[in-house]
Scaffold this active site. Structure first.
Site, PDB file in Angstrom:
ATOM      1  CE1 TYR A  49     -32.396 -21.838  95.825  1.00 49.45           C
ATOM      2  CE2 TYR A  49     -31.870 -23.315  97.654  1.00 49.45           C
ATOM      3  CZ  TYR A  49     -31.965 -22.032  97.137  1.00 49.45           C
ATOM      4  OH  TYR A  49     -31.640 -20.945  97.912  1.00 49.45           O
ATOM      5  CB  SER A  50     -36.686 -26.713  90.510  1.00 50.42           C
ATOM      6  OG  SER A  50     -37.948 -26.413  91.054  1.00 50.42           O
ATOM      7  CB  CYS A  81     -41.710 -24.155  87.170  1.00 45.44           C
ATOM      8  SG  CYS A  81     -40.610 -24.390  88.591  1.00 45.44           S
ATOM      9  CD  GLU A 109     -41.535 -27.711  92.008  1.00 46.19           C
ATOM     10  OE1 GLU A 109     -41.709 -28.816  92.573  1.00 46.19           O
ATOM     11  OE2 GLU A 109     -40.532 -27.423  91.328  1.00 46.19           O
ATOM     12  CE1 TYR A 130     -39.055 -19.472  92.605  1.00 41.14           C
ATOM     13  CE2 TYR A 130     -39.705 -21.632  91.772  1.00 41.14           C
ATOM     14  CZ  TYR A 130     -39.032 -20.447  91.612  1.00 41.14           C
ATOM     15  OH  TYR A 130     -38.355 -20.203  90.447  1.00 41.14           O
TER      16      TYR A 130
END
Length: 396
Positions: free
Chosen positions: A173-174, A354, A394, A396
């Protein structure tokens, strides 16, 4: 200092082992000569002092609350008033967190994670948002330091169904806070987590057996619960600080806004002696609707306080239309400002992406189309941006 009258205050204090605090409600009466703004911090532990570098800040009310039978630190609730003409920043500590020349990496690994403590879990979205997103504050006691743009790994409790006898795999988790955390003391980190819920496509009903294990563990957590974390990890999204006057273009969908919240708090909320931001930060945030906006109050305040240094554009896919009459996605909002974006990139701006990996094809397609219209070769431009370390992704 403008005069104000505190006419109403409501505080819900902890009962037993419940450490949760609710926001206080204040009604204020302002003099006509000057507007006053109230800023309120929840769950604050700024021992021994909370101070601000701008002298126009004056404490209005301080209350110490200590929960019974709790190992967590006591929380102070502090209300501050400030003249609108000034924009104070919070003094942070310990400043030793600025001394490291390299970011901390993998201090704790999956086989030996750090056991941290949940401080608070707060729902971020409104009732009309599709799904639930929570802001989760974790107390790591200063033992798992990190830099803005890094991630924590979380190991949910229980056994991995695919590997009986083994723990669950790590979920990344960012981190959604600066290295000083939401309490400015270097002892907490915050995560922005969307609860993953699975609905059967045939029945349309939720199937709890297929829900996201880690996101539901986090969103269901209570203050005082223990959590196993690893990391920190990641270097691609670190905020470059060699040039405090640089331009940073941030593009997020949903919880992908997490690292950018950390950037912006460092730029506009905290008083860091070694980093005085004087450049431009431009945030593009894509969500479904107004109720889905994340940290909108924070970002709107920066927009008001730093109009020359911050821009904020929202893409609301279920409420706005793009130029062709379709849904407004974040790439459509970027296209509206494509000339400015490309000029800023040509002048050395950093651009960050992101969010869900599904965001990138549409964005890349839009940028390529814009480049073609400008008579540029997008593949060559992208290659140069990567070579110059201006391109940060980044997903996901």
């Amino acid at each position: 200092m403008a005069h104000l009258t505190l006419s109403q205050m409501a505080v819900t204090v902890p009962v037993g082992s419940d450490l949760s605090l609710r926001r206080s409600a204040f009604k204020i009466q302002l003099s006509e000569e000057s507007a006053v703004m109230l800023v309120f911090y929840e769950y604050v532990d700024l021992a021994p002092n909370l101070n601000f570098c701008d002298k126009s800040w004056a404490p209005v009310f301080t209350l110490d609350l200590k929960a019974k039978n709790s190992g967590l630190r006591s929380r102070r609730v502090i209300c501050m008033s400030v003249q609108q003409a000034s924009v104070p920043k919070v003094t942070v500590s310990p400043l030793e967190l600025e001394d490291a020349k390299e970011p901390p990496l993998n201090l704790y690994k999956p086989k030996e994670p750090y056991t941290a403590t949940i401080v608070s879990v707060e729902r971020l979205v409104g009732p009309k948002a599709p799904g639930e997103t929570c802001h989760i504050v974790i107390d790591h006691g200063g033992n798992v330091p990190y830099w803005e743009g890094q991630s924590y790994g979380v190991i949910p409790p229980g056994e991995n169904p695919k590997k009986p006898g083994s723990p669950h795999n790590v979920r990344l988790y960012s981190i959604a806070s600066t290295r000083y955390g939401d309490f400015f003391d270097g002892k907490t980190a915050s995560l922005c987590v969307r609860r993953a819920v699975y609905y059967d496509p045939e029945t349309g009903k939720e199937d709890p057996s297929k829900n996201g294990i880690c996101s539901n563990f986090l969103c269901n957590s209570k203050p005082g619960d223990k959590i196993k974390i690893t990391g920190p990890s990641g270097k691609i999204m670190l905020l470059p600080e060699d040039d405090p006057n640089a331009t940073h273009i941030m593009i997020a969908t949903g919880t992908g806004v997490a690292p950018f919240r950390g950037y912006l708090r460092r730029m506009f909320m905290e008083s860091v002696p070694t980093f005085k931001f004087g450049g431009l930060a431009w945030l593009f945030l894509g969500v479904a609707n107004t109720d889905s906006l994340l940290y909108d109050d924070e970002f709107s305040k920066y927009l008001k306080d730093y109009p020359n240094n911050f821009r904020y554009d929202r893409a609301l896919s279920r409420e706005q239309k793009n130029k062709n009459g379709g849904k407004m996605y974040v790439q459509d909002k970027i296209e509206e400002y494509s000339d400015e974006v490309f000029k800023l990139l040509d002048n050395g701006a950093h651009i960050y992406f992101c969010g869900l990996k599904g965001m990138m094809p549409g964005i890349q397609e839009t940028l390529k189309r814009v480049a073609d219209q400008r008579g540029e070769n997008w593949e060559e431009k992208l290659s140069q941006l990567k070579k110059n370390k201006q391109w940060h992704v980044e997903v996901y």
